[in-house]
Design a protein around this motif. Structure first.
Motif, PDB file in Angstrom:
ATOM      1  N   SER A   1       0.825  -1.213   0.000  1.00  0.00           N
ATOM      2  CA  SER A   1       0.000   0.000   0.000  1.00  0.00           C
ATOM      3  C   SER A   1       0.856   1.259   0.000  1.00  0.00           C
ATOM      4  CB  SER A   1      -0.915   0.002   1.224  1.00  0.00           C
ATOM      5  OG  SER A   1      -0.145  -0.054   2.414  1.00  0.00           O
ATOM      6  N   ARG A   2       2.201   1.108  -0.130  1.00  0.00           N
ATOM      7  CA  ARG A   2       3.088   2.274  -0.055  1.00  0.00           C
ATOM      8  C   ARG A   2       3.544   2.755  -1.421  1.00  0.00           C
ATOM      9  NH1 ARG A   2       7.579   1.087   4.507  1.00  0.00           N
ATOM     10  NH2 ARG A   2       8.032   3.266   4.030  1.00  0.00           N
TER      11      ARG A   2
ATOM     12  N   ASN B   1      -3.634   4.276   4.289  1.00  0.00           N
ATOM     13  CA  ASN B   1      -2.640   4.516   3.251  1.00  0.00           C
ATOM     14  C   ASN B   1      -3.216   5.382   2.143  1.00  0.00           C
ATOM     15  OD1 ASN B   1      -3.941   2.636   1.199  1.00  0.00           O
ATOM     16  ND2 ASN B   1      -3.574   1.222   2.916  1.00  0.00           N
ATOM     17  N   MET B   2      -2.373   5.709   1.156  1.00  0.00           N
ATOM     18  CA  MET B   2      -2.761   6.608   0.071  1.00  0.00           C
ATOM     19  C   MET B   2      -3.905   6.048  -0.774  1.00  0.00           C
ATOM     20  SD  MET B   2       0.186   6.062  -2.840  1.00  0.00           S
ATOM     21  CE  MET B   2      -0.933   6.575  -4.131  1.00  0.00           C
ATOM     22  N   TYR B   3      -4.050   4.714  -0.833  1.00  0.00           N
ATOM     23  CA  TYR B   3      -5.098   4.121  -1.669  1.00  0.00           C
ATOM     24  C   TYR B   3      -6.488   4.320  -1.083  1.00  0.00           C
ATOM     25  CZ  TYR B   3      -1.538   1.986  -4.554  1.00  0.00           C
ATOM     26  OH  TYR B   3      -0.486   1.792  -5.413  1.00  0.00           O
ATOM     27  N   GLU B   4      -6.541   4.751   0.174  1.00  0.00           N
ATOM     28  CA  GLU B   4      -7.838   4.898   0.832  1.00  0.00           C
ATOM     29  C   GLU B   4      -8.245   6.359   1.012  1.00  0.00           C
ATOM     30  OE1 GLU B   4      -7.754   2.537   4.385  1.00  0.00           O
ATOM     31  OE2 GLU B   4      -6.959   0.786   3.336  1.00  0.00           O
ATOM     32  N   ILE B   5      -7.439   7.300   0.470  1.00  0.00           N
ATOM     33  CA  ILE B   5      -7.821   8.711   0.598  1.00  0.00           C
ATOM     34  C   ILE B   5      -8.874   9.059  -0.437  1.00  0.00           C
ATOM     35  CG2 ILE B   5      -5.520   9.266   1.482  1.00  0.00           C
ATOM     36  CD1 ILE B   5      -4.949  10.642  -1.205  1.00  0.00           C
ATOM     37  N   ASP B   6      -9.466  10.230  -0.286  1.00  0.00           N
ATOM     38  CA  ASP B   6     -10.628  10.609  -1.097  1.00  0.00           C
ATOM     39  C   ASP B   6     -10.326  10.780  -2.577  1.00  0.00           C
ATOM     40  OD1 ASP B   6      -9.134  12.958  -0.203  1.00  0.00           O
ATOM     41  OD2 ASP B   6     -10.708  14.121  -1.176  1.00  0.00           O
ATOM     42  N   GLU B   7      -9.071  11.018  -2.950  1.00  0.00           N
ATOM     43  CA  GLU B   7      -8.743  11.205  -4.359  1.00  0.00           C
ATOM     44  C   GLU B   7      -8.434   9.889  -5.080  1.00  0.00           C
ATOM     45  OE1 GLU B   7      -6.977  15.762  -4.639  1.00  0.00           O
ATOM     46  OE2 GLU B   7      -5.583  14.074  -4.809  1.00  0.00           O
ATOM     47  N   VAL B   8      -8.275   8.811  -4.334  1.00  0.00           N
ATOM     48  CA  VAL B   8      -7.863   7.542  -4.928  1.00  0.00           C
ATOM     49  C   VAL B   8      -8.901   6.442  -4.724  1.00  0.00           C
ATOM     50  CG1 VAL B   8      -6.040   5.792  -5.027  1.00  0.00           C
ATOM     51  CG2 VAL B   8      -5.446   8.176  -4.523  1.00  0.00           C
ATOM     52  N   TYR B   9      -9.440   6.356  -3.522  1.00  0.00           N
ATOM     53  CA  TYR B   9     -10.302   5.219  -3.182  1.00  0.00           C
ATOM     54  C   TYR B   9     -11.548   5.096  -4.058  1.00  0.00           C
ATOM     55  CZ  TYR B   9     -12.742   1.700  -0.493  1.00  0.00           C
ATOM     56  OH  TYR B   9     -13.394   0.557  -0.117  1.00  0.00           O
TER      57      TYR B   9
ATOM     58  N   ASP C   1      -6.350  -7.455  -4.024  1.00  0.00           N
ATOM     59  CA  ASP C   1      -5.969  -6.140  -3.520  1.00  0.00           C
ATOM     60  C   ASP C   1      -4.894  -5.520  -4.413  1.00  0.00           C
ATOM     61  OD1 ASP C   1      -7.767  -6.520  -1.516  1.00  0.00           O
ATOM     62  OD2 ASP C   1      -6.303  -6.642   0.116  1.00  0.00           O
ATOM     63  N   VAL C   2      -3.931  -6.349  -4.846  1.00  0.00           N
ATOM     64  CA  VAL C   2      -2.867  -5.850  -5.722  1.00  0.00           C
ATOM     65  C   VAL C   2      -3.465  -5.281  -7.007  1.00  0.00           C
ATOM     66  CG1 VAL C   2      -0.860  -6.501  -7.118  1.00  0.00           C
ATOM     67  CG2 VAL C   2      -1.125  -7.432  -4.809  1.00  0.00           C
TER      68      VAL C   2
END
Length: 893
Positions: A78-79, A246-254, A283-284
């Protein structure tokens, strides 16, 4: 707190601290050593290197960045990600450590209702360079961080350089403790998953003379001025402020990830409970989709188009990886039309231009997905063939060379090759594939290193630039008086250039246009105290310095001499016509096709222009005619052409179009033709009224890549000469076919139809002659080594004829005895050999492919095919009988 709000607060805070707000530079940067901007400080690098003087002493930005070095790792954790945004504040000889630390602490800890980020001070840690006592003392003095939460670290972690000689210095990083559920207690030295780095404050205070590695360098001495370069990862701070992992769960990505999960019926989070660092395949794939869709959106938005090399290849790879990931999740329909709009909706809050330009972006992305879907179909056919041959040979492993060819030539992903081979019971030589990939990477690295090394020797230009910027008068004058500031030959400064030599000349003042914005450089002469220099090229190797490549016709020329730079006036007029013509064609294109047909590149020189634009289908003859008509109406209407300087925000507010990938200064030049009809940012030279463009005629329209078309045109006298040539050609054709010009299409159509009928009759006669000459092939059968063998030469036999004849003859002879039928032919052109075997022959070990190779070797060529039917050819038509004899010998051996 949404990411767009975090971004807004950053810029507002530092603007309130006297910083100039600098817009994000495009992802495509002018630095030839970078594919994309990969750090927030990249646009400011010339200021830190002393190559340019900034217009402000302190600045702030939120810079778009892309890093692709570990693209294969994206999604596995997730990094890893490719596109990210870097918040930065910069000081150029203004404030230093004290203010940098104070600003960071204030913004991080000020409560959210008061405009800050509201982080708990008890969760913040700081690191400083191992011997930076000053920074540690400032953290203790200016913040509430106790000494036990200030960690000293060495060069590898807390010393910054650019990787080459230049500015460098210690840095101080800020970490946020995410809590015991994320790892062990003890600070960044113990666990950097729990203690997440959110901000790096770089204190540039030394000149580094050698940088051998991140932890091995020489310090030459202090810089003339102390600078600050800080960077905060916007996605990282967003994950903290939004309370996600992580970054994948922020509002611009998720939302993209969520949409992909919905489309595929999968559930994100399947990795929970697995071994640390071991992500579930679902997930990948979902992370790959979320990251690559967003990155592709931003890259296309900044003018990148899919291609087979450089930036275009990176974009193509991202788009195809996203499509492939959706396929691996079980979704085989077009996916981007569902995913890309979701990403645009989220990102347009910070980058509204994505919404206004989305038609163009979507057109390019969707065309690439369709092209990849065709590639998958083609690759699947090739893979099936390779699998069949592997099985026929008794193997159980697909060769690494075949897997690599599928990947490299057809864009067929290795994961898909592994999956589909496994479905058919085969393994893949993964080690061989990896070896070939590594070899390719090493070649690419060597090539990049060579390019970087070739470009890196800019010291001579930096030295000359340090003497002062060139007084550039191309917009105002054709002839300027000045003096020779520097001479360069073979990359080194010299004091003199002699007659016959070629070198570079730097003047303190010039009227020559330096190549940029698609317009080639001016032509003309430089006269220096009786010496005459022919100008062959003009460039800007570093900003602010104009360099003329010259051939010394009469000389010599020496540094310090008085000069007269004289542009060829006819060349300049013709160049102005072409550049203004490009703007006119662009405006006409958008008027006819719509606003999504945006220019993505151009090239113009005297009398000629070409314009690349986003479009995913060829233009009809009517559309081309209408574009040409609209452009020439603009020429006829004598529209005024004006050039005005303004700030970039002012230009955007007026609706000026910017060329994707270009980097613009704070002050930009806006060219208007007929007011709002054509309004573009441009640094080129132009006519004063559209009528001065003269005639304009489109000469071609073609594809130059997925979703990109190209228009070409002549302007001015070149256009008239082109039309005159076509008129003469029409007149000549009229004479030949004895028809007036208006009747030429119908007359030529009739002739072509008659010609095709004659060709059909001739082909029919030829086939009859071939069949007659072949006679009854079965009468020529003989026994060779227990095999019924027919070997004949068919005069005029073409490959299709021979294949039909060998299969028909084989069928006539049946399956009772082993049978081989071999025919050679010599039509059209080179000799050809075709061999067929029946089942009984193959059971005896006689294979058509092997026999063809024997014959083709005699003919001086090669060939191959299946065991039952094969074909080959060569160069020597006199050896056809010898080739048949070689087959007979092989059978009798």
């Amino acid at each position: 707190m949404e990411t767009a709000e975090i971004r807004r607060r950053w810029l507002t805070f530092f603007e309130g601290k006297g910083h100039a707000v600098v817009p994000s530079a495009p992802l495509i940067h002018e630095d030839p050593n970078l594919l994309f901007v990969n750090a927030g400080m990249v646009p400011f690098k010339p200021y830190f290197l002393g190559q340019e003087t900034p217009a402000w002493t302190r600045a702030t930005s939120v810079q778009k960045c892309v890093r692709t070095g570990d693209i294969d790792e994206v999604g596995k954790t997730s990094r890893h990600g490719t596109f990210f945004q870097m918040n930065g504040n910069f000081s150029f000889g203004d404030y230093f450590k004290r203010d940098a630390i104070a600003f960071a602490w204030e913004l991080l800890t000020t409560p959210q209702p008061e405009g800050g980020y509201g982080l708990d001070p008890e969760r913040l840690w700081a690191t400083v360079y191992t011997d930076d006592d000053e920074a540690e003392q400032l953290w203790l003095e200016l913040t509430s961080i106790p000494k036990e939460r200030i960690v000293r670290r060495g060069e590898a972690d807390n010393y910054w350089s650019m990787g080459v000689p230049g500015p460098g210095g210690p840095c101080s990083e800020i970490f946020y403790d995410r809590g015991e559920e994320y790892g062990r207690e003890g600070g960044p030295e113990v666990d950097e998953d729990r203690y997440m780095e959110i901000w790096n404050l770089v204190f540039m205070q030394y000149e580094l003379s050698a940088v051998r590695s991140k932890a091995d360098f020489d310090v030459a001495g202090p810089l003339p001025a102390q600078n600050v370069d800080t960077g905060m990862g916007l996605e990282r701070i967003a994950s903290i402020l939004q309370g996600v992992d992580n970054m994948y769960e922020i509002d611009e990505v998720y939302p993209v990830l969520e949409k992909a999960a919905e489309m595929t019926g999968r559930t994100y989070g399947a990795s929970s409970g697995q071994t640390a660092g071991d992500s579930h395949p679902d997930d990948v794939h979902l992370r790959v989709v979320a990251d690559h869709v967003r990155s592709s959106l931003m890259l296309i938005g900044d003018g990148v188009t899919p291609g087979n090399e450089g930036r275009g290849y990176v974009l193509r790879r991202m788009l195809r990886r996203a499509v492939r990931a959706m396929r691996l999740l079980g979704y085989e329909d077009p996916a981007l039309p569902h995913l890309l709009p979701v990403s645009m909706e989220r990102m347009s809050a910070s980058y509204p231009e994505l919404r206004t330009g989305f038609d163009r972006i979507a057109q390019i992305a969707y065309a690439e997905e369709q092209a990849f879907r065709r590639t998958l179909a083609q690759g699947t056919t090739i893979l099936d063939t390779a699998v069949s041959r592997t099985k026929e040979s008794g193997g159980d492993t697909l060769a690494g060379e075949q897997a690599f060819a599928l990947h490299d030539t057809y864009g067929f992903p290795i994961d898909l090759t592994l999956e589909m081979a496994a479905e058919q019971g085969l393994k893949v030589d993964r080690d061989g594939f990896v070896r070939l990939m590594d070899e390719q990477r090493q070649r690419a690295k060597a090539d990049a290193k060579a390019k970087k090394g070739g470009h890196a020797n800019t010291e001579v230009w930096k030295e000359l630039r340090s003497l002062g910027a060139t007084d550039w008068r191309a917009y105002e004058e054709l002839t300027t008086q000045g003096s020779v500031v520097g001479l360069v030959r073979d990359g080194a400064r010299v004091e003199e250039l002699e007659p016959g030599q070629t070198g570079q000349v730097v003047l303190d003042r010039t009227s020559f246009y330096a190549e940029s914005g698609g317009q080639i450089a001016d032509s003309g002469t430089i006269v220096v105290d009786g010496a005459r220099l022919l100008v062959r090229d003009v460039q800007r190797p570093v900003k602010g310095l104009v360099v003329h490549t010259v051939e010394v016709a009469d000389g010599p020329v020496r540094v310090g001499q008085e000069s007269s730079a004289e542009v060829d006036p006819q060349w300049r007029i013709d160049a102005c016509q072409a550049h203004s013509g490009t703007h006119v064609v662009h405006a006409a294109l958008r008027q006819v096709l719509g606003p999504s047909a945006l220019q993505s590149g151009s090239y113009n020189k005297p009398g000629y222009l070409r314009l690349d634009f986003a479009w995913n289908q060829s233009l009809s003859a009517d559309a081309r005619a209408e574009i040409e008509h609209v452009a020439n109406l603009a020429v006829r209407d004598d529209l005024p052409v004006s050039a005005d300087w303004m700030t970039l925000p002012e230009a955007r507010e007026r609706g000026a179009l910017a060329l994707f990938g270009e980097t613009y200064d704070e002050q930009v030049r806006v060219i208007e033709i007929g007011g709002a009809w054509s309004r573009e940012l441009c640094g080129g030279t132009h006519v004063r009224h559209s009528s001065q463009i003269g005639a304009l005629t489109l000469t071609g329209e073609s594809s130059v890549g997925s979703g990109v078309r190209r228009l070409e045109a002549y302007v001015g006298m070149n256009a008239l000469q082109h039309l005159a040539t076509e008129r003469a050609l029409v007149a000549e054709l009229s004479t030949i076919v004895k028809a007036p010009a208006a009747d030429l299409p119908e007359r030529v159509g009739e002739l072509v139809a008659r010609l095709r009928e004659v060709e059909k009759e001739l082909e029919k006669v030829r086939r009859e002659q071939v069949a007659a000459s072949a006679g009854s092939l079965t009468d020529a059968a003989s026994d060779v080594g227990g095999v019924t063998y027919i070997g004949q030469h068919i005069s005029g036999g073409a490959p299709d004829d021979l294949r039909q004849m060998v299969t028909d003859t084989r069928a006539q002879l049946g399956e009772e005895r082993p049978t081989v039928v071999a025919l050679t032919g010599d039509g059209p052109g080179k000799p050809v050999v075709v061999v067929a075997t029946n089942g009984a022959a193959r059971a005896k070990g006689v294979k058509a492919g092997a026999l063809v190779r024997v014959a083709a070797q005699v003919l001086g060529g090669g060939g191959g095919g299946k065991d039952d039917l094969a074909q080959g050819g060569g160069q020597d038509a006199t050896k056809v009988e010898d080739a048949l004899a070689a087959i007979e010998r092989e059978l009798g051996a």
